[in-house]
Design a protein around this motif. Structure first.
Motif, PDB file in Angstrom:
ATOM      1  N   GLY A  60       2.793  35.494  18.681  1.00 37.42           N
ATOM      2  CA  GLY A  60       3.189  36.768  19.257  1.00 37.42           C
ATOM      3  C   GLY A  60       2.345  37.133  20.461  1.00 37.42           C
ATOM      4  N   LYS A  61       2.952  37.810  21.400  1.00 32.73           N
ATOM      5  CA  LYS A  61       2.252  38.211  22.624  1.00 32.73           C
ATOM      6  C   LYS A  61       1.908  39.696  22.562  1.00 32.73           C
ATOM      7  CE  LYS A  61       4.753  34.917  25.474  1.00 32.73           C
ATOM      8  NZ  LYS A  61       5.638  34.769  26.638  1.00 32.73           N
ATOM      9  N   GLU A  62       0.836  40.051  23.236  1.00 28.01           N
ATOM     10  CA  GLU A  62       0.445  41.456  23.298  1.00 28.01           C
ATOM     11  C   GLU A  62       1.374  42.200  24.253  1.00 28.01           C
ATOM     12  OE1 GLU A  62      -3.280  44.236  24.720  1.00 28.01           O
ATOM     13  OE2 GLU A  62      -3.633  42.117  24.290  1.00 28.01           O
ATOM     14  N   TYR A  71       1.821  43.858  19.159  1.00 26.49           N
ATOM     15  CA  TYR A  71       2.125  42.447  19.317  1.00 26.49           C
ATOM     16  C   TYR A  71       3.569  42.187  18.894  1.00 26.49           C
ATOM     17  CZ  TYR A  71      -2.801  41.390  19.966  1.00 26.49           C
ATOM     18  OH  TYR A  71      -4.074  41.315  20.464  1.00 26.49           O
ATOM     19  N   THR A  72       4.211  41.248  19.586  1.00 20.45           N
ATOM     20  CA  THR A  72       5.514  40.797  19.139  1.00 20.45           C
ATOM     21  C   THR A  72       5.310  39.876  17.946  1.00 20.45           C
ATOM     22  OG1 THR A  72       5.478  38.934  20.675  1.00 20.45           O
ATOM     23  CG2 THR A  72       6.525  40.951  21.451  1.00 20.45           C
TER      24      THR A  72
END
Length: 94
Positions: A60-62, A71-72
């Motif tokens: 996950g990306k911020e 986050y995703t």
């Protein structure tokens, strides 16, 4: 485990569309699924013969919205290569 529980959804991106021309298809799969589970599920659901399965984790990306951040979700990706003469009709309309 049901084959439809292993394969969550197809991943439709520009890169995955280009890979489908080379008989490689990208799916989001269950977190606990391994290569053997993915191979059996794709062969059962789409009635094709699988040559190889490659699995990777997508972290996950911020993401930020103003001062708040989160986050995703992380997910598992499988790239399925099919044997010569097989194709999945789901991806052919793109």
């Amino acid at each position: 485990m049901n084959s439809y529980d292993v394969i969550r959804r197809p991943v439709i991106t520009e890169k995955s569309t280009q890979l489908s021309e080379a008989r490689q298809y990208v799916f989001e799969v269950a977190e606990h699924a391994n290569k053997i589970d993915v191979k059996r599920a794709v062969e059962e659901v789409f009635s094709v013969q699988v040559r190889a399965v490659n699995i990777s984790h997508v972290h996950g990306k911020e993401r930020r919205l103003g001062r708040s951040q989160g986050y995703t979700a992380s997910w598992k990706k499988a790239v399925v290569s099919l044997q010569e003469g097989n194709k999945i009709e789901l991806f052919e309309g793109m």
